[in-house]
Design a protein around this motif. Structure first.
Motif, PDB file in Angstrom:
ATOM      1  N   LEU A 117       0.821  -1.210   0.000  1.00 20.59           N
ATOM      2  CA  LEU A 117       0.000   0.000   0.000  1.00 20.59           C
ATOM      3  C   LEU A 117       0.860   1.268   0.000  1.00 20.59           C
ATOM      4  O   LEU A 117       0.514   2.257  -0.647  1.00 20.59           O
ATOM      5  CB  LEU A 117      -0.946  -0.007   1.198  1.00 20.59           C
ATOM      6  N   LYS A 118       1.987   1.234   0.732  1.00 20.58           N
ATOM      7  CA  LYS A 118       2.884   2.389   0.733  1.00 20.58           C
ATOM      8  C   LYS A 118       3.435   2.633  -0.671  1.00 20.58           C
ATOM      9  O   LYS A 118       3.509   3.772  -1.130  1.00 20.58           O
ATOM     10  CB  LYS A 118       4.045   2.173   1.712  1.00 20.58           C
ATOM     11  N   ASN A 119       3.836   1.538  -1.338  1.00 22.16           N
ATOM     12  CA  ASN A 119       4.357   1.678  -2.705  1.00 22.16           C
ATOM     13  C   ASN A 119       3.282   2.208  -3.645  1.00 22.16           C
ATOM     14  O   ASN A 119       3.549   3.054  -4.504  1.00 22.16           O
ATOM     15  CB  ASN A 119       4.895   0.336  -3.215  1.00 22.16           C
ATOM     16  N   LYS A 120       2.064   1.704  -3.488  1.00 19.80           N
ATOM     17  CA  LYS A 120       0.951   2.167  -4.332  1.00 19.80           C
ATOM     18  C   LYS A 120       0.689   3.654  -4.094  1.00 19.80           C
ATOM     19  O   LYS A 120       0.458   4.418  -5.036  1.00 19.80           O
ATOM     20  CB  LYS A 120      -0.291   1.331  -4.005  1.00 19.80           C
ATOM     21  N   LEU A 121       0.738   4.061  -2.817  1.00 15.08           N
ATOM     22  CA  LEU A 121       0.533   5.469  -2.468  1.00 15.08           C
ATOM     23  C   LEU A 121       1.615   6.339  -3.094  1.00 15.08           C
ATOM     24  O   LEU A 121       1.317   7.407  -3.655  1.00 15.08           O
ATOM     25  CB  LEU A 121       0.533   5.639  -0.942  1.00 15.08           C
ATOM     26  N   LYS A 122       2.879   5.888  -3.022  1.00 16.28           N
ATOM     27  CA  LYS A 122       3.972   6.659  -3.631  1.00 16.28           C
ATOM     28  C   LYS A 122       3.749   6.815  -5.134  1.00 16.28           C
ATOM     29  O   LYS A 122       3.957   7.888  -5.698  1.00 16.28           O
ATOM     30  CB  LYS A 122       5.316   5.964  -3.387  1.00 16.28           C
ATOM     31  N   LYS A 123       3.330   5.726  -5.778  1.00 21.23           N
ATOM     32  CA  LYS A 123       3.084   5.768  -7.220  1.00 21.23           C
ATOM     33  C   LYS A 123       1.988   6.779  -7.552  1.00 21.23           C
ATOM     34  O   LYS A 123       2.117   7.585  -8.476  1.00 21.23           O
ATOM     35  CB  LYS A 123       2.646   4.376  -7.700  1.00 21.23           C
ATOM     36  N   LYS A 124       0.878   6.720  -6.802  1.00 24.93           N
ATOM     37  CA  LYS A 124      -0.246   7.629  -7.046  1.00 24.93           C
ATOM     38  C   LYS A 124       0.155   9.091  -6.797  1.00 24.93           C
ATOM     39  O   LYS A 124      -0.234   9.985  -7.534  1.00 24.93           O
ATOM     40  CB  LYS A 124      -1.457   7.270  -6.170  1.00 24.93           C
ATOM     41  N   GLU A 125       0.939   9.319  -5.727  1.00 24.45           N
ATOM     42  CA  GLU A 125       1.395  10.675  -5.437  1.00 24.45           C
ATOM     43  C   GLU A 125       2.288  11.187  -6.558  1.00 24.45           C
ATOM     44  O   GLU A 125       2.194  12.349  -6.957  1.00 24.45           O
ATOM     45  CB  GLU A 125       2.142  10.712  -4.102  1.00 24.45           C
ATOM     46  N   GLN A 126       3.149  10.309  -7.093  1.00 17.16           N
ATOM     47  CA  GLN A 126       4.023  10.695  -8.195  1.00 17.16           C
ATOM     48  C   GLN A 126       3.205  11.031  -9.444  1.00 17.16           C
ATOM     49  O   GLN A 126       3.480  12.007 -10.121  1.00 17.16           O
ATOM     50  CB  GLN A 126       5.027   9.570  -8.499  1.00 17.16           C
ATOM     51  N   GLN A 127       2.190  10.214  -9.724  1.00 17.76           N
ATOM     52  CA  GLN A 127       1.328  10.486 -10.877  1.00 17.76           C
ATOM     53  C   GLN A 127       0.621  11.824 -10.708  1.00 17.76           C
ATOM     54  O   GLN A 127       0.544  12.626 -11.647  1.00 17.76           O
ATOM     55  CB  GLN A 127       0.285   9.378 -11.041  1.00 17.76           C
ATOM     56  N   LEU A 128       0.093  12.054  -9.514  1.00 18.48           N
ATOM     57  CA  LEU A 128      -0.607  13.314  -9.239  1.00 18.48           C
ATOM     58  C   LEU A 128       0.342  14.497  -9.390  1.00 18.48           C
ATOM     59  O   LEU A 128      -0.018  15.518  -9.988  1.00 18.48           O
ATOM     60  CB  LEU A 128      -1.199  13.278  -7.828  1.00 18.48           C
ATOM     61  N   LYS A 129       1.556  14.348  -8.870  1.00 19.16           N
ATOM     62  CA  LYS A 129       2.539  15.419  -8.953  1.00 19.16           C
ATOM     63  C   LYS A 129       2.887  15.722 -10.408  1.00 19.16           C
ATOM     64  O   LYS A 129       2.960  16.887 -10.807  1.00 19.16           O
ATOM     65  CB  LYS A 129       3.798  15.028  -8.182  1.00 19.16           C
ATOM     66  N   SER A 130       3.074  14.678 -11.214  1.00 20.48           N
ATOM     67  CA  SER A 130       3.416  14.901 -12.623  1.00 20.48           C
ATOM     68  C   SER A 130       2.251  15.564 -13.360  1.00 20.48           C
ATOM     69  O   SER A 130       2.458  16.425 -14.215  1.00 20.48           O
ATOM     70  CB  SER A 130       3.819  13.596 -13.302  1.00 20.48           C
TER      71      SER A 130
ATOM     72  N   ALA B 284      -0.146  20.459 -15.607  1.00 19.91           N
ATOM     73  CA  ALA B 284      -1.290  21.371 -15.587  1.00 19.91           C
ATOM     74  C   ALA B 284      -0.877  22.792 -15.196  1.00 19.91           C
ATOM     75  O   ALA B 284      -1.452  23.757 -15.679  1.00 19.91           O
ATOM     76  CB  ALA B 284      -2.357  20.854 -14.637  1.00 19.91           C
ATOM     77  N   GLU B 285       0.122  22.935 -14.328  1.00 16.64           N
ATOM     78  CA  GLU B 285       0.539  24.265 -13.871  1.00 16.64           C
ATOM     79  C   GLU B 285       0.949  25.140 -15.043  1.00 16.64           C
ATOM     80  O   GLU B 285       0.542  26.274 -15.155  1.00 16.64           O
ATOM     81  CB  GLU B 285       1.709  24.143 -12.878  1.00 16.64           C
ATOM     82  N   GLY B 286       1.801  24.609 -15.918  1.00 18.40           N
ATOM     83  CA  GLY B 286       2.297  25.397 -17.037  1.00 18.40           C
ATOM     84  C   GLY B 286       1.199  25.777 -18.014  1.00 18.40           C
ATOM     85  O   GLY B 286       1.188  26.870 -18.557  1.00 18.40           O
ATOM     86  N   LEU B 287       0.285  24.888 -18.249  1.00 16.70           N
ATOM     87  CA  LEU B 287      -0.747  25.119 -19.251  1.00 16.70           C
ATOM     88  C   LEU B 287      -1.973  25.809 -18.677  1.00 16.70           C
ATOM     89  O   LEU B 287      -2.690  26.477 -19.401  1.00 16.70           O
ATOM     90  CB  LEU B 287      -1.170  23.781 -19.869  1.00 16.70           C
ATOM     91  N   HIS B 288      -2.185  25.639 -17.413  1.00 22.83           N
ATOM     92  CA  HIS B 288      -3.451  26.058 -16.809  1.00 22.83           C
ATOM     93  C   HIS B 288      -3.738  27.549 -16.995  1.00 22.83           C
ATOM     94  O   HIS B 288      -4.773  27.919 -17.536  1.00 22.83           O
ATOM     95  CB  HIS B 288      -3.448  25.683 -15.335  1.00 22.83           C
ATOM     96  N   LEU B 289      -2.854  28.404 -16.577  1.00 20.46           N
ATOM     97  CA  LEU B 289      -3.113  29.837 -16.615  1.00 20.46           C
ATOM     98  C   LEU B 289      -3.195  30.340 -18.056  1.00 20.46           C
ATOM     99  O   LEU B 289      -4.094  31.107 -18.407  1.00 20.46           O
ATOM    100  CB  LEU B 289      -2.012  30.590 -15.850  1.00 20.46           C
TER     101      LEU B 289
END
Length: 142
Positions: free
Chosen positions: A51-64, A69-74
């Motif tokens: 579960l910790k590994n899965k959480l790290k993966k999901k956090e990395q996906q969200l961060k990417s 989105a940050e660059g394109l959003h505004l």
């Protein structure tokens, strides 16, 4: 190895309340229970690691995704805002044009209705005059 040492030690153990040695049957049951608990702990630890590994993966996906989105959003937002304003202006122009056309249609329909009424009146008068002309021709022919 640890289980063997544990078993040997427990065979020589004494009950703290009664002072008598603990029955081998009870020791076996305690060891079986301990083994079950140990296996359960191993499984839970393994699940925790997964579960910790899965959480790290999901956090990395969200961060990417956020970085993308940050660059394109505004920029996208501003661009869409401008396009939206342009489209709203076009809609407003078309609505004004539509209103003018509706007024023109109303006016044309009124004129057309007036002309139809006038045509009917003139046709009626023509019928009357044709009748008088027919009578005059009969009178002249006699």
């Amino acid at each position: 190895l640890f289980l063997e040492v544990d078993k040997v030690m427990s065979l020589t153990s004494i009950n703290s309340r009664s002072g008598k040695p603990i029955a081998p049957k009870d020791i076996e049951q305690y060891l079986v229970t301990e083994n079950k608990k140990e296996a359960e702990v191993v499984n839970v630890r393994l699940e925790n690691i997964k579960l910790k590994n899965k959480l790290k993966k999901k956090e990395q996906q969200l961060k990417s995704k956020e970085e993308l989105a940050e660059g394109l959003h505004l920029i996208d937002f501003e661009q869409l805002k401008i396009e939206n304003q342009t489209y709203n202006e076009k809609i407003e122009e078309r609505n004004e044009e539509l209103l003018k056309l509706r007024k023109k249609i109303t006016s044309t329909v009124q004129v057309l209705t007036h002309l139809k009424e006038k045509l009917q009146f003139v046709q009626g008068e023509n019928q009357i005059h044709k009748g008088k002309l027919g009578e005059a021709e009969l009178t002249v022919a006699q």
